[in-house]
Enzyme design. Structure first.
Site, PDB file in Angstrom:
ATOM      1  N   HIS A   1       0.833  -1.202   0.000  1.00 56.24           N
ATOM      2  CA  HIS A   1       0.000   0.000   0.000  1.00 56.24           C
ATOM      3  C   HIS A   1       0.868   1.252   0.000  1.00 56.24           C
ATOM      4  O   HIS A   1       1.955   1.252   0.574  1.00 56.24           O
ATOM      5  CB  HIS A   1      -0.888   0.042   1.246  1.00 56.24           C
ATOM      6  CG  HIS A   1      -1.723  -1.171   1.430  1.00 56.24           C
ATOM      7  ND1 HIS A   1      -2.680  -1.559   0.527  1.00 56.24           N
ATOM      8  CD2 HIS A   1      -1.750  -2.097   2.409  1.00 56.24           C
ATOM      9  CE1 HIS A   1      -3.253  -2.667   0.951  1.00 56.24           C
ATOM     10  NE2 HIS A   1      -2.708  -3.024   2.083  1.00 56.24           N
TER      11      HIS A   1
ATOM     12  N   HIS B   1       3.123  -7.629   1.645  1.00 52.49           N
ATOM     13  CA  HIS B   1       2.400  -8.498   2.592  1.00 52.49           C
ATOM     14  C   HIS B   1       1.320  -9.318   1.911  1.00 52.49           C
ATOM     15  O   HIS B   1       0.778  -8.917   0.894  1.00 52.49           O
ATOM     16  CB  HIS B   1       1.784  -7.670   3.718  1.00 52.49           C
ATOM     17  CG  HIS B   1       0.736  -6.687   3.256  1.00 52.49           C
ATOM     18  ND1 HIS B   1       1.059  -5.499   2.656  1.00 52.49           N
ATOM     19  CD2 HIS B   1      -0.607  -6.726   3.296  1.00 52.49           C
ATOM     20  CE1 HIS B   1      -0.050  -4.840   2.369  1.00 52.49           C
ATOM     21  NE2 HIS B   1      -1.086  -5.568   2.733  1.00 52.49           N
TER      22      HIS B   1
ATOM     23  N   ARG C   1      -1.151  -4.601  -6.359  1.00 53.75           N
ATOM     24  CA  ARG C   1      -0.891  -6.040  -6.398  1.00 53.75           C
ATOM     25  C   ARG C   1       0.447  -6.276  -7.087  1.00 53.75           C
ATOM     26  O   ARG C   1       0.629  -5.923  -8.250  1.00 53.75           O
ATOM     27  CB  ARG C   1      -2.036  -6.740  -7.143  1.00 53.75           C
ATOM     28  CG  ARG C   1      -1.958  -8.247  -7.086  1.00 53.75           C
ATOM     29  CD  ARG C   1      -3.117  -8.911  -7.826  1.00 53.75           C
ATOM     30  NE  ARG C   1      -4.381  -8.714  -7.141  1.00 53.75           N
ATOM     31  CZ  ARG C   1      -5.502  -8.273  -7.724  1.00 53.75           C
ATOM     32  NH1 ARG C   1      -5.525  -7.967  -8.996  1.00 53.75           N
ATOM     33  NH2 ARG C   1      -6.604  -8.160  -7.018  1.00 53.75           N
TER      34      ARG C   1
HETATM   35 ZN    ZN Z   1      -3.057  -4.830   2.957  1.00 59.82          ZN
END
Ligand code: ZN
Length: 317
Positions: free
Chosen positions: A101, A176, A196
């Site tokens: 993110h 993650h 992604r």
């Molecule tokens: Zn996340």
């Protein structure tokens, strides 16, 4: 029973279907959602993609986003332009894609003014010998780019062991992913911006899902935080105490294990609470595993009874 002028705000959550989701959210938690592949329960959310509704009481039927806008006093009149957090239960039956993110500054600039995303996970359940993807093994940005370009995913991606009761902070820039058979409570900023990086080469309807390699490479922190610093066990906390387990600029998170009776003072702008396990009551209102509620500003003394575990969260004034 309710206290004079102050009531708990129970929310009807919004459940989401995902290709990697399971059926626990219906079958173990009782959320009324059909079909398989139920990946997420957005328990306390005012996000436009899943805005929770107040279940009963004076504000019955109102969306959390509406309450935030119309009754800021319930949340301590905070200087945020939206309800700042999002609490989810995630049930992964399959591996999730590997993500990263952005922070607020990057998201504001590149994602139409959205917030970035800092999040944290409390592991509610997982199989024996479970692992999670946190961080990566590239020593500098050059090596990161090279490993991604050459598809050396096995070498790049770092997997570390997890157990029920672990807590994991995921700062923006942290690579993650949750692996199969993991149930987590996620506390995050109110944002859905995700890049992604890798999807294990899987296909959805015959096609690979979109990757966001450029943006991922922009935001990934290099080198990653060490494996030891990434996961913390928080089992064996004192019972009947509001235990602060993490605090950062974006949120403060608490764990509470009620066994018998617990009393504490709600001295925060608000407290968003999720019952992870067990049953009990809060000031006379029955609560069960899977319930999500907000204890509003100025509520004062809170009395919980029963046998249950909760995660609670708030933000700084
Ligand atoms: Zn996340």
């Amino acid at each position: 029973m309710k206290k004079e002028g102050k009531e708990l705000l129970f929310l009807v959550p919004v459940c989401m279907h995902n290709i990697w989701g399971g059926v626990k959210l219906r079958e173990d938690f009782g959320y009324p959602v059909e079909g398989d592949g139920i990946g997420e329960c957005w328990g306390v959310s005012a996000h436009p993609e899943g805005d929770g509704t107040v279940r009963d009481g004076a504000y019955k039927g109102r969306k959390l986003s509406e309450l935030w806008a119309e009754h800021p006093e319930l949340f301590g009149n905070l200087q945020y332009d939206r309800y700042p957090l999002l609490t989810k239960i995630i049930d992964a039956q399959d591996d999730l894609s590997i993500q990263v993110h952005p922070d607020d500054a990057y998201a504001r600039k590149n994602e139409n003014g959205s917030l970035g995303k800092t999040e944290c996970w409390y592991i509610m359940g997982c199989k024996e010998d479970a692992t999670i993807v946190i961080g990566h093994n590239a020593k500098d940005r050059e090596e990161l780019k090279q490993m991604v370009a050459e598809g050396r995913w096995q070498e790049l991606i770092r997997e570390i062991p997890i157990h029920k009761g672990d807590f994991i902070q995921i700062d923006p820039g942290t690579v993650h992913a949750i692996k199969a058979d993991t149930l987590i409570l996620e506390t995050q900023q109110n944002s859905a911006i995700t890049y992604r990086l890798y999807d294990y080469g899987r296909l959805q309807n015959g096609k690979p899902r979109e990757l966001h390699i450029e943006k991922s490479l922009d935001v990934i922190t290099v080198p990653a935080k060490s494996a030891e610093e990434s996961v913390e066990s928080i089992s064996n906390l004192p019972e009947n105490t509001l235990n602060q387990i993490y605090t950062c600029e974006k949120y403060t998170v608490f764990k509470m294990d009620v066994n018998g009776s617990a009393v504490f003072e709600q001295s925060y702008p608000f407290l968003a609470a999720s019952v992870l396990e067990g049953d009990g009551s809060v000031d006379g209102s029955e609560v069960h595993k899977g319930d999500h509620f907000i204890i509003p500003n100025g509520y004062g003394k809170v009395e919980m009874n029963g046998s249950m575990s909760l995660i609670l969260s708030t933000v700084e004034r």
